[in-house]
Design a protein around this motif. Structure first.
Motif, mmCIF file in Angstrom:
data_model
loop_
_atom_site.group_PDB
_atom_site.id
_atom_site.type_symbol
_atom_site.label_atom_id
_atom_site.label_comp_id
_atom_site.label_asym_id
_atom_site.label_seq_id
_atom_site.Cartn_x
_atom_site.Cartn_y
_atom_site.Cartn_z
ATOM 1 N N TYR A 9 11.461 2.782 -15.163
ATOM 2 C CA TYR A 9 10.959 3.673 -16.203
ATOM 3 C C TYR A 9 9.993 4.699 -15.622
ATOM 4 C CZ TYR A 9 7.176 0.147 -16.171
ATOM 5 O OH TYR A 9 6.181 -0.720 -15.787
ATOM 6 N N LEU A 16 6.811 6.975 -16.585
ATOM 7 C CA LEU A 16 5.728 7.113 -17.552
ATOM 8 C C LEU A 16 5.229 8.542 -17.674
ATOM 9 C CD1 LEU A 16 3.634 3.899 -16.820
ATOM 10 C CD2 LEU A 16 5.330 4.279 -18.608
ATOM 11 N N ASN A 20 2.999 0.460 -23.227
ATOM 12 C CA ASN A 20 3.972 0.094 -22.186
ATOM 13 C C ASN A 20 3.968 -1.393 -21.859
ATOM 14 O OD1 ASN A 20 4.859 2.876 -21.733
ATOM 15 N ND2 ASN A 20 2.799 3.164 -20.887
ATOM 16 N N TYR A 53 14.308 5.511 -19.082
ATOM 17 C CA TYR A 53 14.214 4.052 -19.136
ATOM 18 C C TYR A 53 15.601 3.458 -18.939
ATOM 19 C CZ TYR A 53 9.440 4.360 -20.930
ATOM 20 O OH TYR A 53 8.093 4.616 -21.061
ATOM 21 N N GLU A 103 0.330 9.494 -18.551
ATOM 22 C CA GLU A 103 1.421 8.610 -18.950
ATOM 23 C C GLU A 103 1.869 8.997 -20.360
ATOM 24 O OE1 GLU A 103 -0.097 4.657 -18.408
ATOM 25 O OE2 GLU A 103 -0.037 4.807 -16.221
ATOM 26 N N PRO A 107 6.084 7.256 -23.359
ATOM 27 C CA PRO A 107 6.298 5.854 -23.754
ATOM 28 C C PRO A 107 7.730 5.601 -24.185
ATOM 29 C CG PRO A 107 5.236 7.053 -25.527
ATOM 30 C CD PRO A 107 5.285 7.994 -24.349
#
Length: 262
Positions: A27, A29, A79, A173, A249, A252
């Protein structure tokens, strides 16, 4: 004879044994830095339509908590990937651990799957394509009826077989099955929870942003820490570092619940 062997294989998987599915999870961020990719091994433990999905570090931490009472906590609220499912009751819940407390966040968004006729081999499994939306993202999944479980990584479930691969349309993701272990270990160390909603979730995240080390609630006016070089630094320096990281970040997994920090 081939048909008999096939159904014997299916019946073996359909027994009440515990099974663990290990996924490689990747993933991003920070949407402005797409080359910065996090990679973790996450585990889906399943038995009798009950499952827990968590990363391998969290599973080890839960084991330590049950065996000797020791607890290991990650900092932060966002997260976290810890998910409990009761497939028979169609109940999906995220568990958010913050300041030693476990918060239960029900996932009420419905997954409306569109199953395609498109098929391909993923590893050794003949897999079929399906698509859905969740968390403000479009998702492309591949499931296999050769693993006859209507479950998958994170909150994903409800297909005619196990999800062996799923990613969002931006490739931010992804979850990919890399191993299956029969006789896996399903246990739950997070049974005492406080139920919250997304509004409370946002409040917890902002509380962490404003006071990452929780010194205000302890009545401390200030604090210091020692860096790896042995230098004493005021906690405000570390606070700013954590806050700057959180501001970066900005991607999400649930984009529709993205928190705007100020």
């Amino acid at each position: 004879m081939k048909l008999i062997i096939f159904f014997l294989g299916i019946s073996t998987f359909c027994s009440s044994q515990k099974i663990s599915f290990i996924y490689e999870t990747k993933y991003k961020l920070n949407s402005e830095n797409p080359d910065d990719v996090n990679s973790e091994r996450m585990i889906l433990d399943l038995k009798d339509n009950i499952s827990i999905f968590r990363d391998s570090v969290e599973k080890e931490a839960d084991s330590l908590k049950l065996n000797n009472g020791k607890e290991i906590f990650k900092m932060g609220v966002e997260n976290q990937f810890y998910v409990k499912k009761n497939l028979a009751q169609k109940r999906i819940e995220k568990v958010i651990t913050y300041l030693g407390k476990d918060y239960l966040l029900p996932i009420e968004e419905i997954l409306n799957w569109k199953i395609s006729s498109e098929q391909k081999m993923i590893g050794k499994y003949k897999s079929q394509k399906a698509e859905t939306t969740y968390g403000g993202r479009n998702w492309i999944a591949w499931f296999t009826t050769e693993l006859p479980f209507g479950d998958g990584p994170y909150i994903f479930n409800g297909l005619p077989g196990l999800i062996v691969s799923i990613h969002d349309s931006n490739n931010d993701y992804s979850f990919n099955l890399i191993e299956v272990k029969k006789g896996g270990n399903l246990f739950d160390a997070r049974t005492k929870t406080i139920k919250i909603d997304w509004k409370k979730y946002e409040a917890l995240a902002k509380s962490y942003f404003n006071d990452p080390f929780n010194i205000n609630s302890r009545g401390w006016k200030t604090a210091t820490f020692t860096d790896p070089n042995g230098t004493t630094v005021d906690i405000s320096v570390k606070n700013r570092e954590i806050q700057n990281n959180l501001l970066q970040e900005n991607n999400p997994i649930e984009l529709n619940h993205k928190i705007i920090y100020k």
